[in-house]
Write a protein that holds these residues in place. Structure first.
Motif, mmCIF file in Angstrom:
data_model
loop_
_atom_site.group_PDB
_atom_site.id
_atom_site.type_symbol
_atom_site.label_atom_id
_atom_site.label_comp_id
_atom_site.label_asym_id
_atom_site.label_seq_id
_atom_site.Cartn_x
_atom_site.Cartn_y
_atom_site.Cartn_z
ATOM 1 N N LEU A 18 10.613 23.232 -6.801
ATOM 2 C CA LEU A 18 9.907 22.006 -6.438
ATOM 3 C C LEU A 18 8.650 21.881 -7.273
ATOM 4 O O LEU A 18 7.915 22.850 -7.444
ATOM 5 C CB LEU A 18 9.489 22.058 -4.970
ATOM 6 N N ASP A 20 5.057 19.797 -7.513
ATOM 7 C CA ASP A 20 4.132 18.903 -6.819
ATOM 8 C C ASP A 20 3.340 18.145 -7.880
ATOM 9 O O ASP A 20 2.487 18.707 -8.551
ATOM 10 C CB ASP A 20 3.196 19.741 -5.934
ATOM 11 N N ARG A 28 5.966 12.153 -4.694
ATOM 12 C CA ARG A 28 5.022 13.205 -5.059
ATOM 13 C C ARG A 28 5.727 14.487 -5.503
ATOM 14 O O ARG A 28 5.238 15.199 -6.370
ATOM 15 C CB ARG A 28 4.133 13.500 -3.846
ATOM 16 N N TYR A 29 6.871 14.786 -4.889
ATOM 17 C CA TYR A 29 7.583 16.027 -5.199
ATOM 18 C C TYR A 29 8.870 15.727 -5.957
ATOM 19 O O TYR A 29 9.616 14.831 -5.591
ATOM 20 C CB TYR A 29 7.937 16.771 -3.907
ATOM 21 N N SER B 143 -0.054 18.651 4.056
ATOM 22 C CA SER B 143 1.150 18.048 3.509
ATOM 23 C C SER B 143 2.188 19.161 3.403
ATOM 24 O O SER B 143 1.876 20.253 2.934
ATOM 25 C CB SER B 143 0.826 17.468 2.132
ATOM 26 N N VAL B 144 3.412 18.905 3.894
ATOM 27 C CA VAL B 144 4.445 19.934 3.820
ATOM 28 C C VAL B 144 5.673 19.405 3.100
ATOM 29 O O VAL B 144 5.954 18.210 3.116
ATOM 30 C CB VAL B 144 4.884 20.443 5.215
ATOM 31 N N MET B 183 6.609 24.661 1.404
ATOM 32 C CA MET B 183 5.356 24.560 0.663
ATOM 33 C C MET B 183 4.335 23.815 1.521
ATOM 34 O O MET B 183 4.588 22.694 1.958
ATOM 35 C CB MET B 183 5.615 23.778 -0.632
ATOM 36 N N THR B 185 0.357 22.413 1.878
ATOM 37 C CA THR B 185 -0.880 22.118 1.161
ATOM 38 C C THR B 185 -1.938 21.677 2.157
ATOM 39 O O THR B 185 -1.716 20.746 2.933
ATOM 40 C CB THR B 185 -0.661 20.997 0.127
ATOM 41 N N GLN B 190 -2.484 25.570 -1.838
ATOM 42 C CA GLN B 190 -1.064 25.561 -1.557
ATOM 43 C C GLN B 190 -0.542 26.964 -1.250
ATOM 44 O O GLN B 190 -0.868 27.912 -1.950
ATOM 45 C CB GLN B 190 -0.342 25.021 -2.788
#
Lengths: 102, 220
Positions: A18, A20, A28-29, B143-144, B183, B185, B190
């Motif tokens: 992934l 970012d 966004r990803y 944010s995930v 992930m 943030t 992060q």
């Protein structure tokens, strides 16, 4: 006769990663595959690429993004965003060119 | 606009604001109650402020708002409720918003619980709950994003956690026997967690699929 041989090895593709891009991008990803370069002799590893269209907020820092000039955008998007092109690797193929003489 | 019809405020004093979190380019604030339409203005503490005033309107059903900032500036929030015709009522000075500095990186502790008792018979996926800690009081916007290897490329879960929410998220469909990445943030950067999902024989009601062979074709 001319052509090429192509095959796919599962161990040649690493796991999907992934990325970012940051809050100023939509989506966004994004996801990328990485190629492990595990091809037999005489074969080279070829990445398959797809170009995604991504929106980027106007006025956000320039990160060497490739802006798409010739893309028709709705006006409400055009006021706040630019469209950029993001190439992502979608697979890895082992390939070999050959020429046969008869 | 979203947020439902206009409701007349019971008082002309606006609900008070608190700053909940700040990032390099924005400030997120919360109001003490949902009451009518509330105008929030962000004013830089400098002389040339006319050129840079930004504002937002919290509608009837909103508690959280966000405004863009420049990291090197101090600001003050001002707020007022709006009357039915849009005229401001009483203005109130809210909290200040200070220059933003990067707080550096701290790893978050992410706990993952596979919700085995929520397994649906005959399926090949499982829900899981993710919870995590906050490093300090103002670390409340997250944010995930989650990605499993067996998902098709381009398919993943992503969400933003508002400061009025729990520090937890439930992801409904994780493939069984897979490697995934979660992930997170937050204010302190992060944190990446790699984990395995359970196999079918770890789950009480899960029946393994029969071995799959490819079709055999015969030429006569």
């Amino acid at each position: 006769k001319r052509g090429n041989l192509k095959f796919k090895r599962d161990d040649n593709e690493k796991e999907t990663t992934l990325i970012d891009l940051g809050v100023e991008y939509f989506p966004r990803y994004i996801e990328k595959k990485f190629c492990a370069n595990l091809c037999p002799p005489l074969y080279r590893c070829q990445e398959s690429v797809y170009n995604l269209t991504i929106l980027k907020k106007k006025g956000s820092p320039d990160r060497d993004d490739e802006v798409m000039m010739h893309l028709d955008m709705p006006r409400d998007l055009k006021n706040h965003y630019v469209a950029i092109r993001k190439p992502v690797t979608i697979g890895c193929i082992c390939t070999r060119d050959f020429i046969e003489y008869h | 606009m979203d947020g439902g019809p206009y409701r007349k405020p019971a008082t002309s004093l606006p609900p008070s604001l608190t700053v909940r979190c700040q990032s390099v380019d924005s400030v997120t604030f919360m109001r003490s109650s949902k009451e009518g339409w509330q105008l929030v203005v962000l004013i830089p503490q400098e002389k040339d402020f006319e050129r840079a005033v930004t504002f937002t309107i919290l509608e009837s059903s909103d508690t959280i708002g966000q405004l863009n900032t420049t990291p090197s500036r101090n600001y003050t929030l001002w707020t007022t409720l709006l009357d039915k015709d849009g005229t401001p009522l009483l203005w109130q000075r809210g909290p200040d918003v200070y220059v933003w500095t990067n707080p550096g990186h701290v790893n978050y502790e992410v706990k993952i619980e596979m919700l085995l008792h929520h397994y649906k018979n005959g399926t090949r996926y499982i829900p899981a709950e993710f919870t995590w800690n906050a490093i300090d009081e103002s670390d409340s916007c997250f944010s995930v994003v989650n990605k499993c290897n067996n998902d098709t490329q381009g398919v993943f879960f992503s969400d933003s956690i508002q400061p009025d929410g729990n520090r937890s998220v439930v992801i409904e469909r994780l493939p069984l026997d897979d490697v995934c990445v979660f992930m997170l943030t937050g204010k302190y950067g992060q944190t990446l967690v790699k984990y395995r999902t359970p196999q079918c024989y770890d789950i009480q009601d899960c029946v393994p699929l029969p071995e799959q062979f490819s079709n055999v074709s015969m030429k006569v």
